[in-house]
Scaffold this motif. Structure first.
Motif, short mmCIF file in Angstrom:
data_model
loop_
_atom_site.label_atom_id
_atom_site.label_comp_id
_atom_site.label_asym_id
_atom_site.label_seq_id
_atom_site.Cartn_x
_atom_site.Cartn_y
_atom_site.Cartn_z
N CYS A 1 10.17 -20.18 -29.52
CA CYS A 1 11.62 -20.03 -29.74
C CYS A 1 12.42 -20.38 -28.49
N ASN A 2 11.81 -21.09 -27.56
CA ASN A 2 12.44 -21.48 -26.29
C ASN A 2 12.98 -20.28 -25.51
N LEU A 3 12.30 -19.15 -25.60
CA LEU A 3 12.77 -17.95 -24.91
C LEU A 3 12.20 -17.79 -23.50
N GLN A 4 11.32 -18.69 -23.08
CA GLN A 4 10.93 -18.82 -21.68
C GLN A 4 10.62 -17.47 -21.02
N PRO A 5 9.53 -16.81 -21.41
CA PRO A 5 9.26 -15.46 -20.92
C PRO A 5 8.70 -15.39 -19.51
N TRP A 6 8.52 -16.54 -18.85
CA TRP A 6 7.94 -16.53 -17.52
C TRP A 6 8.97 -16.10 -16.46
N ARG A 7 8.50 -15.33 -15.51
CA ARG A 7 9.24 -14.97 -14.30
C ARG A 7 8.24 -15.16 -13.16
N TYR A 8 8.68 -15.17 -11.93
CA TYR A 8 7.71 -15.40 -10.85
C TYR A 8 8.21 -14.83 -9.52
N ILE A 9 7.25 -14.48 -8.70
CA ILE A 9 7.51 -14.07 -7.32
C ILE A 9 6.75 -15.05 -6.44
N VAL A 10 7.45 -15.67 -5.49
CA VAL A 10 6.82 -16.58 -4.55
C VAL A 10 6.54 -15.80 -3.26
N VAL A 11 5.28 -15.70 -2.91
CA VAL A 11 4.87 -14.96 -1.72
C VAL A 11 4.48 -15.99 -0.65
N ASP A 12 5.35 -16.18 0.33
CA ASP A 12 5.09 -17.22 1.34
C ASP A 12 5.29 -16.73 2.77
N THR A 13 5.38 -15.43 2.96
CA THR A 13 5.50 -14.87 4.30
C THR A 13 4.20 -14.16 4.67
N PRO A 14 3.90 -14.05 5.97
CA PRO A 14 2.68 -13.33 6.37
C PRO A 14 2.66 -11.89 5.85
N GLU A 15 3.83 -11.25 5.86
CA GLU A 15 3.91 -9.88 5.38
C GLU A 15 3.62 -9.80 3.88
N GLY A 16 4.21 -10.72 3.14
CA GLY A 16 3.98 -10.75 1.70
C GLY A 16 2.55 -11.06 1.36
N LYS A 17 1.96 -12.01 2.10
CA LYS A 17 0.56 -12.38 1.86
C LYS A 17 -0.37 -11.19 2.14
N GLU A 18 -0.08 -10.46 3.20
CA GLU A 18 -0.91 -9.30 3.53
C GLU A 18 -0.82 -8.25 2.42
N LYS A 19 0.40 -8.04 1.92
CA LYS A 19 0.58 -7.07 0.85
C LYS A 19 -0.16 -7.50 -0.41
#
Length: 216
Positions: free
Chosen positions: A54-72
């Motif tokens: 139904c073209n409702l596009q249920p995807w969402r995303y988090i981009v993790v590109d920092t050292p702190e984010g990667k560690e988490k």
């Protein structure tokens, strides 16, 4: 006209097949490679052209590109090498409340002249009650399906732009939800490691269609 399209198709088709034949799941990335966020946003937008129910596009995303984010993220990711060496880890999320975007998506379609208000209203009356009362397991199944289509589209787009990916399902979903303080309607579906390979991917074998197909 025929000559033009023949030239166009003759040019584009090999590029497309080079992408789908050349893309491999890379595990070892060059840790020195960084990707600008503007370029990642561009790839995300192009991946958003993937089809969805139904073209409702249920995807969402988090981009993790920092050292702190990667560690988490690393504390919930079984794939340590990809997590630590990739330029970015993309957490693909599925929105179980994706129907809430109906007015935003279909309203813009009306504004742009892609459909009439009457058609929009017809869709809302037809699909609205069904989607709002969909059993949770069926809703989750559909969201996973659509996010899978998006993920494959993103992986091919990244490869076409000179990058490599690894689509990952091995992680602790409950911990990801906790670490990134996700709302209950957002479910972690998969990870995508994004970067440039440091080592070539191992060749893989694919089964032959003639051994899998059934015609009727």
């Amino acid at each position: 006209m025929r000559k033009f399209f023949g030239t166009l198709l003759g040019k584009k088709r090999p590029e497309f097949f080079e992408v789908i034949k050349g893309r491999k799941s890379v595990k070892y990335f060059d840790p020195n490679v960084k990707i600008k966020r503007e370029e990642i946003i561009e790839m995300l937008n192009e991946a958003n052209l993937a089809p969805s129910s139904c073209n409702l596009q249920p995807w969402r995303y988090i981009v993790v590109d920092t050292p702190e984010g990667k560690e988490k993220l690393g504390s919930a990711n079984y794939n340590k090498i990809q997590n630590d060496t990739s330029a970015a880890m993309i957490i693909v999320l599925g929105d179980l409340n994706h129907y809430s975007k109906f007015d935003e998506i279909y309203g813009e379609a009306v504004e742009k002249g892609y459909m009439t208000e009457e058609v929009k209203d017809g869709f809302e009356k037809g699909m609205g009650p069904q989607l709002e009362n969909l059993p949770i397991d069926k809703n989750r199944e559909g969201v996973y399906f659509d996010c899978g289509l998006w993920t494959m589209q993103f992986a091919n787009i990244a490869y076409a732009k000179g990058y490599d990916t690894n689509i990952i399902g091995g992680f602790i979903r409950e911990k990801v939800a906790e670490l990134f303080e996700l709302e209950e309607n957002l479910i972690p579906v998969m990870f995508i490691a994004l970067g440039k390979k440091e080592k070539d991917a191992r060749p893989t074998v694919r089964m032959k269609a003639e051994n899998l197909v059934r015609f009727e």
